[in-house]
Write an enzyme that holds these catalytic residues in place. Structure first.
Site, PDB file in Angstrom:
ATOM      1  N   LYS A 110      52.094  -6.305 -76.809  1.00  0.00           N
ATOM      2  CA  LYS A 110      51.381  -7.333 -76.049  1.00  0.00           C
ATOM      3  C   LYS A 110      51.469  -8.698 -76.723  1.00  0.00           C
ATOM      4  O   LYS A 110      51.555  -9.715 -76.052  1.00  0.00           O
ATOM      5  CB  LYS A 110      49.913  -6.940 -75.860  1.00  0.00           C
ATOM      6  CG  LYS A 110      49.715  -5.840 -74.828  1.00  0.00           C
ATOM      7  CD  LYS A 110      48.246  -5.641 -74.520  1.00  0.00           C
ATOM      8  CE  LYS A 110      48.039  -4.541 -73.494  1.00  0.00           C
ATOM      9  NZ  LYS A 110      46.625  -4.227 -73.282  1.00  0.00           N
ATOM     10  N   LYS A 190      57.935   2.367 -69.364  1.00  0.00           N
ATOM     11  CA  LYS A 190      56.713   2.939 -68.795  1.00  0.00           C
ATOM     12  C   LYS A 190      56.318   2.213 -67.512  1.00  0.00           C
ATOM     13  O   LYS A 190      56.435   0.987 -67.432  1.00  0.00           O
ATOM     14  CB  LYS A 190      55.592   2.794 -69.836  1.00  0.00           C
ATOM     15  CG  LYS A 190      54.380   3.659 -69.579  1.00  0.00           C
ATOM     16  CD  LYS A 190      53.260   3.327 -70.552  1.00  0.00           C
ATOM     17  CE  LYS A 190      52.676   1.960 -70.246  1.00  0.00           C
ATOM     18  NZ  LYS A 190      51.379   1.705 -70.845  1.00  0.00           N
ATOM     19  N   LYS A 193      51.574  -2.199 -64.524  1.00  0.00           N
ATOM     20  CA  LYS A 193      51.298  -3.292 -63.598  1.00  0.00           C
ATOM     21  C   LYS A 193      52.100  -4.540 -63.933  1.00  0.00           C
ATOM     22  O   LYS A 193      52.490  -5.305 -63.067  1.00  0.00           O
ATOM     23  CB  LYS A 193      49.799  -3.637 -63.643  1.00  0.00           C
ATOM     24  CG  LYS A 193      48.976  -2.721 -62.779  1.00  0.00           C
ATOM     25  CD  LYS A 193      47.507  -2.864 -63.050  1.00  0.00           C
ATOM     26  CE  LYS A 193      47.071  -1.850 -64.086  1.00  0.00           C
ATOM     27  NZ  LYS A 193      45.658  -1.486 -64.012  1.00  0.00           N
TER      28      LYS A 193
HETATM   29  P1  AMP Z   1      45.255   0.761 -68.105  1.00  0.00           P
HETATM   30  O1  AMP Z   1      45.691   0.444 -66.746  1.00  0.00           O
HETATM   31  O2  AMP Z   1      46.190   0.293 -69.163  1.00  0.00           O
HETATM   32  O3  AMP Z   1      43.805   0.399 -68.360  1.00  0.00           O
HETATM   33  O4  AMP Z   1      45.326   2.362 -68.222  1.00  0.00           O
HETATM   34  C1  AMP Z   1      44.381   3.237 -67.672  1.00  0.00           C
HETATM   35  C2  AMP Z   1      44.756   4.673 -67.980  1.00  0.00           C
HETATM   36  O5  AMP Z   1      45.990   5.013 -67.345  1.00  0.00           O
HETATM   37  C3  AMP Z   1      44.959   4.963 -69.473  1.00  0.00           C
HETATM   38  O6  AMP Z   1      44.405   6.222 -69.788  1.00  0.00           O
HETATM   39  C4  AMP Z   1      46.451   4.978 -69.638  1.00  0.00           C
HETATM   40  O7  AMP Z   1      46.862   5.810 -70.701  1.00  0.00           O
HETATM   41  C5  AMP Z   1      46.912   5.540 -68.303  1.00  0.00           C
HETATM   42  N1  AMP Z   1      48.268   5.074 -67.953  1.00  0.00           N
HETATM   43  C6  AMP Z   1      48.666   3.789 -67.779  1.00  0.00           C
HETATM   44  N2  AMP Z   1      49.975   3.718 -67.476  1.00  0.00           N
HETATM   45  C7  AMP Z   1      50.423   5.005 -67.429  1.00  0.00           C
HETATM   46  C8  AMP Z   1      51.697   5.607 -67.158  1.00  0.00           C
HETATM   47  N3  AMP Z   1      52.760   4.882 -66.847  1.00  0.00           N
HETATM   48  N4  AMP Z   1      51.779   6.971 -67.210  1.00  0.00           N
HETATM   49  C9  AMP Z   1      50.708   7.718 -67.496  1.00  0.00           C
HETATM   50  N5  AMP Z   1      49.473   7.215 -67.768  1.00  0.00           N
HETATM   51  C10 AMP Z   1      49.328   5.884 -67.742  1.00  0.00           C
END
Ligand code: AMP
Ligand code: TRP
Length: 325
Positions: A110, A190, A193
């Site tokens: 980041k 990965k 967003k």
């Molecule tokens: P965030 O949107 O970064 O707050 O992520 C929310 C949750 O989604 C966290 O537990 C992340 O580990 C999971 N997560 C985010 N991106 C992925 C992905 N591409 N594959 C699997 N889990 C994800």
């Protein structure tokens, strides 16, 4: 068992979030006391439009409720409505070393993307540790990218316990069978967003979902014996969205060397649409009642704050912050 997890209100939730984390949030509702938070303080670490924030928090709440978070069974609340999160963050920051924070891969990634590296981006894992430890949670459903943060959470807890006396349990992660969904347009990265064109959002229409799956990258370059990252990713998604027989059917075809990507994609796309359409519909129904969402969030914050206050009273006691109290 106490379960805690959080998600940032950074716009719509995608199928990576769903498959990697939210699905377990929903499933675990029968297993213990579930606390789920929309972590808006974490979201301050990246530049954003202030006028947009209330809507983003509402959207996250809508998505989660539509996915099946049941306010009768779980507490769904907004992090900034429980100020003890920041109070414990300060305490834990004195149990964290700069070296440990410097090793966080998410910080490295980041901080490369912004001109101004604010200290919040650096201390982000301490706030996350505070989220979990404030409620003495023992189980944390997350995707693979959060394992390192959970590991340092355990280090901070252990350090606090050994210095000031047994207080916090060491929380363990709980992952789904799809802890890391890759980008459909670039399966070496990965799904996220912030990666353009990589994600299918829960709010996407049937047509958009089908188009994304149809265009998903499968093989690039020469064919090898190993399954390519793109095909592997499609199989991971198939396990999330399709029945076991369907997965077995395509697995057999793959092993026999006659897997047809077109057929695989059509089946996966349709099964995804069948899973996501009812979620989208529930979301629309809930969106028509915004005051009800606010009520759920407020009532949950009120309830979890009792727990947060108890932990902080104990923490103050253990730290010796007791003069004239
Ligand atoms: P965030 O949107 O970064 O707050 O992520 C929310 C949750 O989604 C966290 O537990 C992340 O580990 C999971 N997560 C985010 N991106 C992925 C992905 N591409 N594959 C699997 N889990 C994800
Ligand atoms: N850092 C997590 C993410 O980006 C979100 C989060 C914040 C979290 N606090 C948490 C997840 C506590 C689990 C537990 O996905």
């Amino acid at each position: 068992m106490r379960i805690f997890s959080g998600i940032q209100p950074t716009g719509a939730i995608h199928i990576g979030n769903y498959a990697g984390a939210i699905q377990n949030w929903v499933r675990m509702q029968g297993e213990g006391e579930c606390l789920y938070s929309i972590v808006d303080y974490h979201a301050l670490t990246i530049p954003y439009e202030t006028a947009e924030m209330p809507r983003r928090v509402q959207e996250a709440a809508l998505d989660l409720l539509a996915c099946g978070i049941d306010p009768e069974k779980s507490r769904l609340f907004v992090q900034s409505q429980v100020p003890e999160h920041t109070e414990l963050t300060w305490v834990l920051s004195c149990c964290a070393s700069i070296g440990e924070l410097n090793r966080m891969t998410q910080f490295k990634e980041k901080s490369e993307r912004v001109d101004f590296i604010n200290a919040g981006l650096f201390t982000y894992p301490i706030l996350m540790a505070a989220d979990i430890l404030l409620y003495k949670a023992d189980t944390v459903p997350v995707g693979e990218d959060q394992l390192q943060h959970l590991e340092v959470t355990r280090v901070f807890a252990r350090r606090f316990n050994s210095q000031f006396g047994e207080t916090f349990p060491e929380p363990q992660p709980r992952m789904t069978t799809a802890p890391r969904i890759m980008a459909l347009n670039d399966p070496t990265r990965k799904m996220s967003k912030s990666l353009e064109g990589s994600a299918i959002m829960l709010s996407d229409s049937d047509e958009v979902i089908l188009r994304h799956v149809k265009r998903a990258v499968t093989d690039v370059g020469a064919k090898t014996d190993e399954m390519s990252p793109g095909v592997k990713n499609l199989f991971t998604l198939l396990k999330v969205f399709s029945p076991a027989e369907t997965v077995a059917h395509f697995q057999e075809q793959y092993e026999a060397g006659n897997l047809r990507y077109k057929e695989l994609k059509e089946t996966l796309g349709q099964d995804m649409v069948d899973t996501l359409a009812p979620i989208r519909q529930r979301r629309e129904e809930l969106a028509a009642r915004p005051s009800q969402i606010c009520e759920i969030l407020h009532e949950s914050a009120r309830q979890v704050r009792q727990l947060a206050r108890e932990t902080m009273a104990e923490v103050r006691q253990k730290l010796g912050l007791t003069a004239c109290s």
